[in-house]
Each structure stands twice: as structure tokens, then as C-alpha cells.
Design an enzyme around this catalytic site. Sequence first.
Site, PDB file in Angstrom:
ATOM      1  N   ASP A 194      69.032 -13.035   7.716  1.00 54.72           N
ATOM      2  CA  ASP A 194      68.661 -11.771   7.070  1.00 54.72           C
ATOM      3  C   ASP A 194      68.772 -11.983   5.555  1.00 54.72           C
ATOM      4  O   ASP A 194      69.604 -12.758   5.096  1.00 54.72           O
ATOM      5  CB  ASP A 194      69.625 -10.680   7.521  1.00 54.72           C
ATOM      6  CG  ASP A 194      69.251  -9.292   7.019  1.00 54.72           C
ATOM      7  OD1 ASP A 194      68.701  -8.507   7.796  1.00 54.72           O
ATOM      8  OD2 ASP A 194      69.525  -8.995   5.830  1.00 54.72           O
ATOM      9  N   HIS A 213      76.181  -5.941   8.616  1.00 53.56           N
ATOM     10  CA  HIS A 213      76.993  -5.390   7.512  1.00 53.56           C
ATOM     11  C   HIS A 213      78.224  -4.633   8.024  1.00 53.56           C
ATOM     12  O   HIS A 213      79.136  -4.367   7.249  1.00 53.56           O
ATOM     13  CB  HIS A 213      76.173  -4.427   6.653  1.00 53.56           C
ATOM     14  CG  HIS A 213      75.055  -5.091   5.896  1.00 53.56           C
ATOM     15  ND1 HIS A 213      75.278  -6.170   5.060  1.00 53.56           N
ATOM     16  CD2 HIS A 213      73.727  -4.834   5.838  1.00 53.56           C
ATOM     17  CE1 HIS A 213      74.108  -6.542   4.532  1.00 53.56           C
ATOM     18  NE2 HIS A 213      73.161  -5.754   4.990  1.00 53.56           N
ATOM     19  N   HIS A 263      69.979 -10.213   3.385  1.00 55.26           N
ATOM     20  CA  HIS A 263      71.258  -9.730   2.852  1.00 55.26           C
ATOM     21  C   HIS A 263      72.419 -10.532   3.444  1.00 55.26           C
ATOM     22  O   HIS A 263      72.323 -11.021   4.571  1.00 55.26           O
ATOM     23  CB  HIS A 263      71.452  -8.254   3.200  1.00 55.26           C
ATOM     24  CG  HIS A 263      70.359  -7.356   2.700  1.00 55.26           C
ATOM     25  ND1 HIS A 263      69.318  -6.941   3.497  1.00 55.26           N
ATOM     26  CD2 HIS A 263      70.145  -6.823   1.476  1.00 55.26           C
ATOM     27  CE1 HIS A 263      68.501  -6.167   2.792  1.00 55.26           C
ATOM     28  NE2 HIS A 263      68.976  -6.088   1.551  1.00 55.26           N
ATOM     29  N   ASP A 290      63.893  -9.529   6.745  1.00 57.45           N
ATOM     30  CA  ASP A 290      63.635  -8.906   5.450  1.00 57.45           C
ATOM     31  C   ASP A 290      63.512  -9.943   4.332  1.00 57.45           C
ATOM     32  O   ASP A 290      63.308  -9.589   3.176  1.00 57.45           O
ATOM     33  CB  ASP A 290      64.667  -7.817   5.106  1.00 57.45           C
ATOM     34  CG  ASP A 290      66.072  -8.190   5.506  1.00 57.45           C
ATOM     35  OD1 ASP A 290      66.315  -9.372   5.820  1.00 57.45           O
ATOM     36  OD2 ASP A 290      66.943  -7.299   5.481  1.00 57.45           O
TER      37      ASP A 290
HETATM   38  C1  X5A Z   1      70.458  -4.728   7.845  1.00 59.86           C
HETATM   39  C2  X5A Z   1      69.926  -4.629   6.448  1.00 59.86           C
HETATM   40  C3  X5A Z   1      70.102  -3.613   4.303  1.00 59.86           C
HETATM   41  C4  X5A Z   1      70.875  -2.561   3.597  1.00 59.86           C
HETATM   42  C5  X5A Z   1      70.319  -2.307   2.212  1.00 59.86           C
HETATM   43  C6  X5A Z   1      70.991  -1.128   1.580  1.00 59.86           C
HETATM   44  N1  X5A Z   1      70.549  -3.795   5.647  1.00 59.86           N
HETATM   45  N2  X5A Z   1      70.471  -0.840   0.284  1.00 59.86           N
HETATM   46  O1  X5A Z   1      68.951  -5.273   6.122  1.00 59.86           O
HETATM   47 ZN    ZN Z   2      68.930  -7.179   5.454  1.00 62.48          ZN
END
Ligand code: X5A
Ligand code: ZN
Length: 656
Positions: free
Chosen positions: A190, A151, A192, A283
Site C-alpha cells: 500500500d 493503519h 501508505h 493506491d
Molecule cells: C488504507 C489507506 C489511507 C488513509 C489516508 C488518510 N488509508 N488521509 O490507504
Molecule cells: Zn493506503
Amino acid sequence: MEFPPDRINGTEQLSVQRRVGLVYDERMCKHSTPEAERHPENPDRIRAIWYKLLSAGIHHRCMVFDAKVVEDKYIAAVHTSNHIDLIKTISSKKTASQRNRVAARYNSIYFNEGSSESAYLAAGSVLEVAEKVAKGELNSAFAIVRPPGHHAEENEPMGFCLYNNVAIAARFLLNQKDLGINKILIVDWDVHHGNGTQKMFWKDPRVLFFSVHRHEYGSFYPTGDDGSHVMIGEGPGAGYNINVPWENGRCGDADYIAVWDHILIPVAKDFNPDIIIISAGFDAAIGDPLGGCRVTPHGYSIMLKKLMKFSRGKIIMALEGGYNLNSLANSVVACVEMLLEDKPVAESLEVYPFESTWRVIKAVREKLSTFWPTLADKLPEELTSRVTSQHQIYSSQSEDEYEDGPNTLPEDLENDVTIPLSKLNLSEDAGSDQVTATSQAWRSQLAKIDVWYASFGSNMSEPRFLCYIQGGQAEGMKRPCRGAVDKTKPKEVMWKTVPHRLFFGRESTATWGPGGVAFLNPESNYQEKTFICLYKITLEQFNDVLLQENVRIDTSSPFFDLNALDSIEYEKTISLEALKDGWYHNVVYLGKENDIPILTMTCTRTAVEGFKSGKIPICAPPKEYADTLVRGLVQGKQLSEDEAVSYIQEAATKPL
Ligand code: X5A
Ligand code: ZN
């Protein structure tokens, strides 16, 4: 450079041992929350992985390296000098409160005295093994690092990420001309979107960035359009950015493998990378409290195996997210074993992808078909018509074992807790007699958990709220409610104020007739003060309230379960896709009271945008409805009648 063939399990099967590098370093545990607050991205993540590898003896079969600090000049190839300055100096700030103030400027970021060192080691570790793999000293490697990176943008830490570890390594490989790395495939699995990495190689055709992630039309973290499938890169980089945005959670092995088979693998064949870097977040793994997907360790190992066919097996895996310690560690073990042996595995899965998965795959293929002609063919109907139903997924026995873990709930609350409301099969007006036997099991589990239901609208009036629990029709209501299955009254009632904006909108409701109803802006704003009345009810009852607040629902999907409860503290709001058509399908976390989470339900942030732009009408409340709110505030001893009337008046008239 290859190890001699090895015997597996005493059978005659021969396989080639590869040189696999592992980086683990306890110093990357130094980054943690100030005051040791609970946080999903915590040092136990990498410890859990490492201990599992040790106890399986896998470290003996790998080359193990300590982490190394990255040099600033390599970071500078993707981050600004301001950003480097921030991360470098943050831990030497005099006080924790200075660090907290800086962290508060960013989205989902914390800092402590160990953050700088851990960030330098995480980036350095990925770079170090990437160089070794590029040189052929290693066949492949897994860097067990934190903080994660994908991110982090050029000039901004976010989403638990400080330096973009993978991007730093990729840029290093390209710049180190003697390594002969001209084309890199980055696979970001991931859950996200890898927004940071996408931006860093947006116009660069040497890096094919592929990310598969929950997107939900921009409502899943990181929210917005960056993760959309129309984001394909620009200029010379056009076609070298591929996003596969899930429309819903709950995706599993079948969905991911379909994306591999029909997008990633055909493109990788044509791109023919010199090396592959995996932004390996776990995740999307089964049981993850933030991801809500269900990829198994076996699924990850198949995804990896399919990538090992390229770039002569040169793969670097770098840890990103992954927050269920058991599921995380098991998934990493499965991947490292695959890197070591490329075991033949049975690929056939018992479940098919979701219908939405085929829709997404088709959209991505179409969008990119001019750049990758292999994607232009139409997928055969007999393939895409094979879809899963909820029933098939929930009949799988395998997921129970991942639901338990050091960071999850006590054992007696486990087992079918992630299944809960999907199994319910409640039709909109189902009474308790229609609740099926299978649903009773999870109901009794969720009945053990208390939450505060925070009301800011008509439910501030207790007789009106009791209709949701016990059934019935209070003063001013145009129709009765059926009540919850468990009709026990709230255990406690209390009042608070919250820094969120109250407003009224929409044109009419079945319960109140023409006029607007109350919404709470899910975004907090410290200029605002809204009264909320809290009812202590069980999580089971909360789900029944959700069901009644949201008319017209697709009952085949889950509502608000224990996984959701576990993650909402960090996510702040969870928009429930199963209730998408309801106006109140966004569950918002408003903190804790006596250690019990306070939840409310309101519209999504996207809907707030709609109200602001006039797409959804702002509308004053009808008289009966406003009277009920006033009655609630007065009987709850929060305001005098006059004060309550002008409080409602102001919320109904002040521009959003
Ligand atoms: C690296 C990662 C997730 C951030 C979530 C914030 N970040 N709500 O999995
Ligand atoms: Zn993530």
C-alpha cells in the site's frame, strides 16, 4: 491438489492451474459514510473489483467464498478489549451524531450503521482464506475486503482502518500450532506505511514485516517517524521490520522492482517464510488520487510473481487502499491472473528508477546489513547510475488509459491532466513566450477548472494580488512580479474567516525586504479566527501563483495538478516537493464555497514545529508589508483601520 495443465490462448504453452480462493461479499459494502458523503474509501471500490473479475470470467477459475465474521478471541490477539468494544458497538449507537462524535476522536475515520458488520467480515475473510492456504486447501487467495486494516493499531482505528485484518490473520496462523506456520512474511505495498501492523509485530521475529511507502521525511500520511528506514524492530524482532520510505511521489514499476530485486527478494530468500501475506493496497497505482505514484497492473503482477517463488506459492492477498476504481480493478485482475497461472512475463521495463530510489535502497541495505548479510554488498555503479529523468517517464503512453474512471473527472478533462506542470518547463522567470507547445495542452485543461485562492497576507490587497495575475509592482513592493500566463482577472472576490492561526516569520523577503511574512498554520484550531480574501481563478493561474510565491524552484517536477485537486479534499494539505525550497509550498484545503475548492498556500506542519521551537525565526512584518495587509482588510471592508492594525499586531506578537 493441482488442476490439470491448461491451454492458454490456444497456444501450445502449458501452465499449471492453481487453486485460488476469492472472497467477495456485498455485506462489506454496508460500511459507508454517514449521509453518503463523498469519500475515497467507499463501497464502489470492492464492487468495481468484483464486476471486473466477473466480466473477465475469472471467478469461474477460482474458488469463491462468502465472507465470515471473525470471532472476538482472534481479534483479541492483536487489539485491546476497548478497541473491540468500540468497533463492535459503534453501529448500534442510537444516533448518527453519536457515531460522528466518536469518529471525530480519531484520525481519518467514519462510522455508520454498517461499520461493525463490515469490519468483522473483512477480518474474518482474511483469516478464513489464510487458514485454507496454510492447510493447503488453496494454493493462494485474494480477499477483496473493506474496510482496510493496516493503519489500525492495538487500541486505535485510523486511516480508514477499523480492525487490522492482516495482523489478525497472521497472529491466528502463528497461534494455530497445528498449521505448522512459524515464519510469516508480510509485504505491505500500500502507498501508505503500515503503522498498525509494524507495531503489532515490532518485537516478533516470527513475522518479517516489510513496507514500501511514500514517506517524504515524515510528511506523508501517516505522518511521523514510524515509517522511517531506521525502524527495524526491537529485541528479538530487531531486523525483522523493513521500511522502504520513498522520498517523493511518482514512483513506478521500475522503482518498486528495484526495491524487490535489491532488498525484498534477497531477504525473503534468507528468511524463507512458511507463508506470505500481502497487505495489498493499490493506491500506489497509476492514476490513484491519493497516492501520486504510477505502478501499472503489469508492475503489480511482476511484484507478485517474484514473491510466488517462496513458501511454495502460499500467498494470501488482502485488499488495503486503492482509490482509482479503474486502476484498482485492473491491478487486482492482473494479480489474480498471476496467482492462477504464474504466467511468464517480460520483465524488461523501459524506464529506470529515480536517483532517489537508489539512495533509499542503499540506505535501507546499509541499515539492515548486519541482520541480513546478503544486503551488505555494495551495489555496482553501472546499476545505480541508471536513473530516470522526468522526460522518460512522461513519454510513456501507457498511463492515459488509467486516468479515466467512474470516480475521476469527465472525459474531456482527462488524458494529459496528471502530467500538467511537470511538462511546463517554466524557468523561474519564464514569460509566456517561453512556454513550450507541449505545455499548452495541459494549460488549456487546467484553465477549465476554477478554484478559490485564499489569501491571508499581503494578497488580501487586491492591487497586490493582481500583480501575480497581470504582472507589475504594487505599493511597497521592492520588485515586480511577472504575472500569470493567463492574465484574466479573478472572476469573483469574496471574504471569509477560517479557524487557523495567522503568524509572521522568517527574516526577510525579496519582495518586502527585512522582516517576517505571513503564514497560516495548516492545522485548524477553533479558538482562532483569521480573515481570508478569496479570488476565483483557474487552476492554471493558481499554479502560476504558486510558482511566484515560491522562489528558487526545481522546475522538472509537477506542481499542483488535477490529481492533487482530487485528493486534497481528503488529505487536507499537500506539500509540493517540487517546490520544497519555497516557503509556501504546502497547499492547504480550506473547504468549499459554491462547490469550488478553497486552496491556500502556506508552510508545512514541520515548519510550524520549527517556528515553535525557534529553529525558524518568528519575526514581525516590515512596515510596507503590514501596511499592505491593513489596506487589504480595510478596502475589503472587513475591519476598520484601527481594528486591522491591532489584528496584525496580535498575530505578530501572540506566541504560537
Ligand atoms: C488504507 C489507506 C489511507 C488513509 C489516508 C488518510 N488509508 N488521509 O490507504
Ligand atoms: Zn493506503
